[in-house]
Design an enzyme around this catalytic site. Sequence first.
Site, short mmCIF file in Angstrom:
data_model
loop_
_atom_site.label_atom_id
_atom_site.label_comp_id
_atom_site.label_asym_id
_atom_site.label_seq_id
_atom_site.Cartn_x
_atom_site.Cartn_y
_atom_site.Cartn_z
CG HIS A 76 -6.28 -5.46 2.07
ND1 HIS A 76 -6.09 -6.59 2.52
CD2 HIS A 76 -7.41 -4.97 2.75
CE1 HIS A 76 -6.80 -6.66 3.69
NE2 HIS A 76 -7.45 -5.62 3.82
CG ASP A 108 -3.08 -8.43 0.44
OD1 ASP A 108 -2.10 -8.73 1.36
OD2 ASP A 108 -3.75 -7.95 0.66
CG HIS A 167 -1.85 -0.82 1.24
ND1 HIS A 167 -3.01 -1.18 0.16
CD2 HIS A 167 -2.02 -2.00 2.06
CE1 HIS A 167 -3.58 -2.26 0.62
NE2 HIS A 167 -3.25 -2.84 1.55
CG ASP A 182 -5.28 -10.25 3.02
OD1 ASP A 182 -4.74 -10.74 1.84
OD2 ASP A 182 -5.00 -9.10 3.28
#
Lengths: 564, 440
Positions: free
Chosen positions: B153, B151, B112, B240
């Site tokens: 996200h 991931d 991120h 995740d």
Amino acid sequence: MIIGLDVGGTHTDVVLLGQEGLVRQNKVSTNPADLFTTVLSGLEKITDGIDPQCIKRVVLSTTLATNRIVQQRMPDVGMIISAGPGMDPELFRTGPHYHVVSGGIDHRGREIAAVDADEVLKVADTLEQKGIRYVGVVSKFSVRNPVHELAIQEALGERFEKVFLGHRIAGALNFPRRIATTFLNASVYPIHKEFFEAVVNSLAQKGLNLPIRILKPDGGNMRFDASIDHPAQTVLSGPAASVMGTVAFAPQSDTCLAMDIGGTTTDMAVLVNGVPLLDPMGIKIGEHKTLIRSLDTISIGVGGDSVVRVVDGQIHIGPDRLGVAMAYGGPVPTPTDAMFILGVGEGGDLEKSREGIQALADELGIDVETAAQQIYDKACQTILDEAGAMVERINAKPVYTVHELWEGSRLQPRHIMVLGGPAPWFAKGLERLGDCPVEVVPRWKVANAIGAGLARTTCDVTLFADTEREIATAPEESFTKTIPSSYSKADATAMALDLLRKKAIARGANADHLELEVVEAMEFNMVRGFFTSGKNIRVMAQVKPGLIHGYDPIAEKIMGDHFV
Amino acid sequence: MLRARNKTGLVFFPAFDWAISPTHPEREERLLYTQDQVFEEGILDIEGIIEYKPDLVTKKDVQRVHFCVPDLWAVMTESHFISAGGAKTIAMAVMDKQVDCGFALVRPPGHHANRVVHGARGFCNVNIEAIMIEYIRKAYGVNRVAIVDTDCHHGDGTQDIYWHDPDTLFISIHQDGRTLYPGSGFLSEMGGPNAVGSTINIPLPPNTSEDGILHVIREAVLPILEDFKPEIIVNSAGQDNHYSDPITNMNFSAQGYAELTTLLKPDIAVLEGGYAIEGALPYVNAGIILAMAGMDYSHLKEPDYNPERIRQSPEVNRWVEKVCKKVLENWYKRRQLGEMARGDNRFIERDRKIFYDTDNIYERQHETLRVCEACGGALRIDSEAQERKHILAIHIPRNACQDCHDQGLAWYEEADADAYDKVYLQDRAADVMKEKVKPA
């Protein structure tokens, strides 16, 4: 007085130590086919005319178990494995009598699948029908919770002569190694027991009631009778004896390399501030990677009696040995022969040496002196290169915390200490070709036996605490205790040290002079959602490897009559 | 003796003494059980699995990627030097052919973190994959790189860094941004005007399970990779998507992750997120390692794994298939879409607002890009964080053409140092970082 005995590949060295220093030293030839007789004759010879009452300890370093493992002359052993999910347990099969049963424990020690007693009983029937008498039982994560290994043991009842449980072997995590180590313990148990009883009985018949201990590969020892439950811990203690032999003479505030140059091999280790480095994982024996703690040593196939050959116009040394040097009537030229020609070493029949090296020189198209020089340099350079690689490897070992990586200093040995038969001859070449001073350990020919005699009793304890589950356990010690949720890392450390103290005394340590140290103490918050639900604490403590209290005067005496 | 089919490098850096805060998901305990599982399974004893000690990254390695505000030391902790260093160590082992592939199990993560860094976003300060990739580009001359971010996200930081780079294919597979942080990563985000198509987003609906994610890999990711022909494939291996993850809503499993790895065959995998630290990470990580090493992972499953319970609905099936079709359609039309995006413009500007959730910072950016057919284009970013610093960041791309290089230098020369706290020049063509500081 103290007796140290080290069974080597070629010779068995025995020393008798007293307050006056080295009282006696003997060498007997090792008979690999009958180590028991070798040990016994060594003990008889050294005690000849000595009152057995004066002998306070005898420490044996023997390769008996190792030989059996390497030669794969072991009895059939049954293994019962409970793995749960993960790697396929078939990958770790130890032999034909290997049975996987149901059951599973997770990384926190919680049961995820139950053991089926009926299934275990069927396996027991099969093993019994096959005439198996020794059994190993291993479940995954048993060092976090041994309940499944205990349940399987209970189901087996009294049907086998000896059952070894994985969680009693070592506190560290590693299921395949726990399987291998448990298997080796069960496998060498009968031979070790036989050896133990034979030595004790034979000595008793001769009126020698000696307090015998066994040297372990971690450089410590344990009482002979304690070794019955941990027979595999008697393997590969030879290199440890050599390293301990240098400890008394190593610099106390610097890093040094210890090298035992023997007939067949050179064994090496690193000493930091006089303390030998331990292998973080466990020793490898033959094809078996184990959880048996050991000093971090390497063994290379270069020694005084290594075979020297010319291959594709290049000199090759070792790794095999076909006998003594030609100077002593051996069949092929060796580095020892080369050293005789150069006048570095002495003794033996120089003409024989010259004959052997001449043949090599002819192949290389050079004169015999040049060939001898090249062989000598090559042998020394190989030893130095391998030592450099070992230090590199130790420096490259991974670390798992910011602190360790940031603070971790690199090892840089600044002394070399050599021992073993040809040590003084090699020392000159090592110093010339290397970049640090080389010292010969006093009494280099028997320093290994001195090291065995003076090594202290060592052991270690691993404790886990889980404040959410409210238990603290040290499965290796059969220890489980309920703890309050307020239990802290300090509590765990105190508990681990207490367990260690008791264990060390039971193994034969001197209660007044215990040097305990905490190797690792970690504490983690366990979080459910965003709240701390408990703490996961891990503490590992050990008796520092070293020499017994009060050795200094003996060492000083030995140092005093250096080279006598 | 157990032997890996592919020689596999590992860096294990669990940072047992570093956390954002004691109860934060990104804390000391995060890789503890993974390490327990990997140790207990004896995976590090397998012949051909080689564990490396992480090197540290240098200041220069970081500056090749980021504009750190106010400076590098305010952004990087010791742990970041090591976690990025762990990724770099693995990449070097792969590039030096010591191993066939490698996995950096390190924390803290990085995907991120954007090009400009005022603070932490989504537990990330600096982008450890980007730092690693730009290092191997410099050191080994690698050009075409594909990053597949698995991931849960959206990998918005990596997307930001490679938004204008036609030589870096960035594919992010994630839970739909309308239902999860950071709220971006839609099909329409396809890269800047000079690099349309090199960013690919594959948003998936909540409750997508094995069938869906593996379908995406087989039907969309693999064909695109085949077409793009990267020299190297990097997997941002966030874990995740797992059915037990506490902060996402997907239904992926350890077997699924292992299968994904087998299909994708990444040269380098770098751990990203994944916060089901007890129920998922130990099994997923072990599965990924075994898959990379080419070993059997069929016995590896979570204790509570029940494929029936997490099977995805027909509705999810249809959605996933539709998304894949659309992704491929965009991929094949990328040149056309690029021409449309560039139009007749010489420069293209955009305004953005960026929120740093971890550090609670609002940043406002005004970006100017030189439209260029020959390279990624000179880039100028005016960035101001509320109640913090105001900087001007000028980026000249690695393969810059002469015109873009000149443009970047001109922007830097003419920038008024008085108007900003700092003016930065990241000249990747010359591999230098320059700064002008406001006169005292």
